[in-house]
Design a protein around this motif. Structure first.
Motif, PDB file in Angstrom:
ATOM      1  N   ARG A 205      44.721  39.966  42.769  1.00 37.40           N
ATOM      2  CA  ARG A 205      43.408  39.449  42.361  1.00 37.40           C
ATOM      3  C   ARG A 205      43.197  39.615  40.853  1.00 37.40           C
ATOM      4  NH1 ARG A 205      37.973  39.583  44.367  1.00 37.40           N
ATOM      5  NH2 ARG A 205      36.832  38.225  42.903  1.00 37.40           N
ATOM      6  N   LEU A 206      43.702  40.677  40.294  1.00 41.56           N
ATOM      7  CA  LEU A 206      43.469  40.965  38.881  1.00 41.56           C
ATOM      8  C   LEU A 206      44.553  40.415  37.952  1.00 41.56           C
ATOM      9  CD1 LEU A 206      42.210  44.668  39.134  1.00 41.56           C
ATOM     10  CD2 LEU A 206      40.853  42.598  38.811  1.00 41.56           C
ATOM     11  N   LYS A 207      45.623  39.910  38.526  1.00 49.84           N
ATOM     12  CA  LYS A 207      46.722  39.409  37.705  1.00 49.84           C
ATOM     13  C   LYS A 207      46.234  38.259  36.822  1.00 49.84           C
ATOM     14  CE  LYS A 207      50.706  39.275  39.632  1.00 49.84           C
ATOM     15  NZ  LYS A 207      51.858  38.884  40.492  1.00 49.84           N
ATOM     16  N   GLY A 208      46.441  38.386  35.517  1.00 45.60           N
ATOM     17  CA  GLY A 208      46.089  37.323  34.587  1.00 45.60           C
ATOM     18  C   GLY A 208      44.618  37.261  34.211  1.00 45.60           C
ATOM     19  N   THR A 209      43.808  38.191  34.686  1.00 46.90           N
ATOM     20  CA  THR A 209      42.378  38.159  34.370  1.00 46.90           C
ATOM     21  C   THR A 209      42.107  38.722  32.981  1.00 46.90           C
ATOM     22  OG1 THR A 209      42.041  40.320  35.426  1.00 46.90           O
ATOM     23  CG2 THR A 209      41.665  38.361  36.777  1.00 46.90           C
ATOM     24  N   LEU A 210      41.030  38.230  32.371  1.00 44.89           N
ATOM     25  CA  LEU A 210      40.584  38.723  31.081  1.00 44.89           C
ATOM     26  C   LEU A 210      39.514  39.795  31.291  1.00 44.89           C
ATOM     27  CD1 LEU A 210      40.205  35.283  29.253  1.00 44.89           C
ATOM     28  CD2 LEU A 210      42.181  36.822  29.202  1.00 44.89           C
ATOM     29  N   ALA A 211      39.110  40.450  30.205  1.00 47.98           N
ATOM     30  CA  ALA A 211      38.067  41.469  30.299  1.00 47.98           C
ATOM     31  C   ALA A 211      36.786  40.879  30.872  1.00 47.98           C
ATOM     32  CB  ALA A 211      37.809  42.071  28.924  1.00 47.98           C
ATOM     33  N   SER A 212      36.441  39.664  30.450  1.00 48.52           N
ATOM     34  CA  SER A 212      35.225  39.016  30.958  1.00 48.52           C
ATOM     35  C   SER A 212      35.312  38.773  32.461  1.00 48.52           C
ATOM     36  CB  SER A 212      34.990  37.693  30.222  1.00 48.52           C
ATOM     37  OG  SER A 212      36.113  36.828  30.357  1.00 48.52           O
ATOM     38  N   ASP A 213      36.504  38.446  32.955  1.00 51.75           N
ATOM     39  CA  ASP A 213      36.688  38.229  34.399  1.00 51.75           C
ATOM     40  C   ASP A 213      36.450  39.522  35.172  1.00 51.75           C
ATOM     41  OD1 ASP A 213      37.489  35.560  33.909  1.00 51.75           O
ATOM     42  OD2 ASP A 213      39.535  36.240  33.495  1.00 51.75           O
ATOM     43  N   LYS A 214      36.979  40.614  34.656  1.00 51.20           N
ATOM     44  CA  LYS A 214      36.816  41.907  35.337  1.00 51.20           C
ATOM     45  C   LYS A 214      35.358  42.333  35.326  1.00 51.20           C
ATOM     46  CE  LYS A 214      41.494  43.446  34.101  1.00 51.20           C
ATOM     47  NZ  LYS A 214      41.840  42.331  33.197  1.00 51.20           N
ATOM     48  N   ASN A 215      34.683  42.128  34.200  1.00 51.09           N
ATOM     49  CA  ASN A 215      33.256  42.454  34.128  1.00 51.09           C
ATOM     50  C   ASN A 215      32.459  41.633  35.139  1.00 51.09           C
ATOM     51  OD1 ASN A 215      32.350  44.431  31.926  1.00 51.09           O
ATOM     52  ND2 ASN A 215      33.843  43.199  30.820  1.00 51.09           N
ATOM     53  N   GLU A 216      32.828  40.379  35.299  1.00 49.32           N
ATOM     54  CA  GLU A 216      32.130  39.508  36.244  1.00 49.32           C
ATOM     55  C   GLU A 216      32.362  39.955  37.685  1.00 49.32           C
ATOM     56  OE1 GLU A 216      29.778  36.575  37.832  1.00 49.32           O
ATOM     57  OE2 GLU A 216      29.949  37.268  35.740  1.00 49.32           O
ATOM     58  N   ILE A 217      33.586  40.356  38.004  1.00 53.09           N
ATOM     59  CA  ILE A 217      33.887  40.850  39.350  1.00 53.09           C
ATOM     60  C   ILE A 217      33.045  42.092  39.650  1.00 53.09           C
ATOM     61  CG2 ILE A 217      35.659  41.941  40.785  1.00 53.09           C
ATOM     62  CD1 ILE A 217      37.726  40.140  39.404  1.00 53.09           C
ATOM     63  N   LEU A 218      33.030  43.026  38.696  1.00 51.73           N
ATOM     64  CA  LEU A 218      32.280  44.260  38.895  1.00 51.73           C
ATOM     65  C   LEU A 218      30.796  43.993  39.108  1.00 51.73           C
ATOM     66  CD1 LEU A 218      33.922  46.590  36.193  1.00 51.73           C
ATOM     67  CD2 LEU A 218      34.073  46.852  38.673  1.00 51.73           C
ATOM     68  N   PHE A 219      30.228  43.099  38.291  1.00 52.89           N
ATOM     69  CA  PHE A 219      28.788  42.878  38.348  1.00 52.89           C
ATOM     70  C   PHE A 219      28.380  41.999  39.533  1.00 52.89           C
ATOM     71  CE2 PHE A 219      24.750  40.912  37.050  1.00 52.89           C
ATOM     72  CZ  PHE A 219      24.022  42.068  36.774  1.00 52.89           C
ATOM     73  N   SER A 220      29.070  40.879  39.711  1.00 52.62           N
ATOM     74  CA  SER A 220      28.654  39.925  40.743  1.00 52.62           C
ATOM     75  C   SER A 220      28.991  40.388  42.155  1.00 52.62           C
ATOM     76  CB  SER A 220      29.285  38.548  40.489  1.00 52.62           C
ATOM     77  OG  SER A 220      30.704  38.624  40.560  1.00 52.62           O
ATOM     78  N   GLU A 221      30.095  41.138  42.319  1.00 54.04           N
ATOM     79  CA  GLU A 221      30.521  41.533  43.661  1.00 54.04           C
ATOM     80  C   GLU A 221      30.089  42.950  44.045  1.00 54.04           C
ATOM     81  OE1 GLU A 221      34.597  40.679  44.602  1.00 54.04           O
ATOM     82  OE2 GLU A 221      34.647  38.919  43.269  1.00 54.04           O
ATOM     83  N   PHE A 222      29.923  43.822  43.029  1.00 54.57           N
ATOM     84  CA  PHE A 222      29.638  45.220  43.366  1.00 54.57           C
ATOM     85  C   PHE A 222      28.411  45.780  42.641  1.00 54.57           C
ATOM     86  CE2 PHE A 222      34.304  44.548  43.503  1.00 54.57           C
ATOM     87  CZ  PHE A 222      34.458  44.614  44.882  1.00 54.57           C
TER      88      PHE A 222
END
Length: 288
Positions: A179-196
């Motif tokens: 899921r995290l392969k190839g993601t940028l910092a903005s993608d990880k921040n979005e996952i953390l905020f929108s999903e958790f």
């Protein structure tokens, strides 16, 4: 001591002196710490107790070795910086590294019961290895420190997201990696905020910025000193009188060693604390 037929073996000892007039960084790392952390059930993605234990050991090392000007730690690693004018151990690499590593390890074991009172140590005991690197200019040194702090942020953002996916998202480690392969910092921040519902900006600074250990003197106003230029202008170690050296030693021993979790990439940190690069003790803050 009288010579003997066995004394020829001394010829195998080779000099291992570090380059003169360079900043020395001794970086230590935990040996096999992934298994060690699993054995003692360190919390994921960060165990505050383990980080505070590392910081306590680092403060003890700086107390015993006043030639260390600043240290930076993250996870199971710590970097100790010796000023370019330092002549400790005649700048012998093996002795300097072994002294820092052994002192740090001893205090890590000593302080363990304070931070893990319900988990007594058993073999294999924690151990660390180390290396010495010389940096010829202040710019090189500051870039090194910036590199370690940037690395701290990148790794912590990844680990925070990775473990949120596992612990709260209910997926496995392999799926989280994909899921995290190839993601940028903005993608990880979005996952953390929108999903958790996790705002990464609100995470503790110790996790995002690591730990900076140094002697605390009165801060100076930005712009009143240019510590980078002043430090680079020292072409060779400054010869101090015995009385001045003793005076500096006393001022260092009186200074409080602090642990802070702050930005060391921006120049403001260094400009307000010129003693870190000048190796000249500042003014002891007045008691409140």
């Amino acid at each position: 001591m009288a010579n003997s037929q066995y004394e020829y073996v001394k010829q195998f000892e080779q000099p291992d002196r570090l380059l003169p007039n360079t900043w020395i960084v001794i970086r230590i790392d935990g040996r096999g710490f992934t298994k060690f952390a699993n054995k003692y059930r360190f919390e994921k993605p960060n165990d505050r107790r383990a980080l505070e234990l590392m910081n306590a050991a680092a403060k003890a090392v700086m107390t015993e070795l006043p030639d260390i000007t600043i240290a930076y730690g993250v996870s199971d690693e710590y970097s100790f910086v010796f000023h370019k004018t330092c002549s400790l151990f005649d700048r012998r690499s093996s002795k300097l590294v072994s002294t820092v590593v052994s002192t740090f390890t001893a205090y890590y074991v000593h302080f363990w019961p304070t931070y893990f009172p319900n988990s007594p140590l058993s073999p294999p005991l924690p151990s660390f290895d180390g290396r010495a690197v010389c940096y010829p200019s202040v710019e090189n040194l500051l870039d090194y420190m910036s590199w370690r702090q940037v690395d701290c942020h990148i790794n912590n953002l990844y680990n925070t997201t990775f473990w949120a996916l596992i612990q709260q998202g209910g997926i496995g480690a392999t799926e989280a990696e994909e899921r995290l392969k190839g993601t940028l910092a903005s993608d990880k921040n979005e996952i953390l905020f929108s999903e958790f519902g996790i705002n990464y900006n609100n995470e503790p600074e110790i996790y995002k910025k690591g730990s900076v250990v140094f002697r605390d003197y009165e801060l100076v106003e930005p712009g009143t000193h240019n510590p980078t230029v002043e430090a680079d202008s020292l072409a060779k170690p400054v010869q101090q009188s015995k009385s001045q050296a003793e005076k500096d030693k006393k001022r260092r021993s009186k200074a409080r060693i602090v642990v802070e979790h702050v930005d060391i990439i921006k120049p403001d940190f260094w400009e307000r604390r010129p003693w870190l690069l000048s190796n000249k003790p500042g003014k002891i803050p007045k008691e409140p």
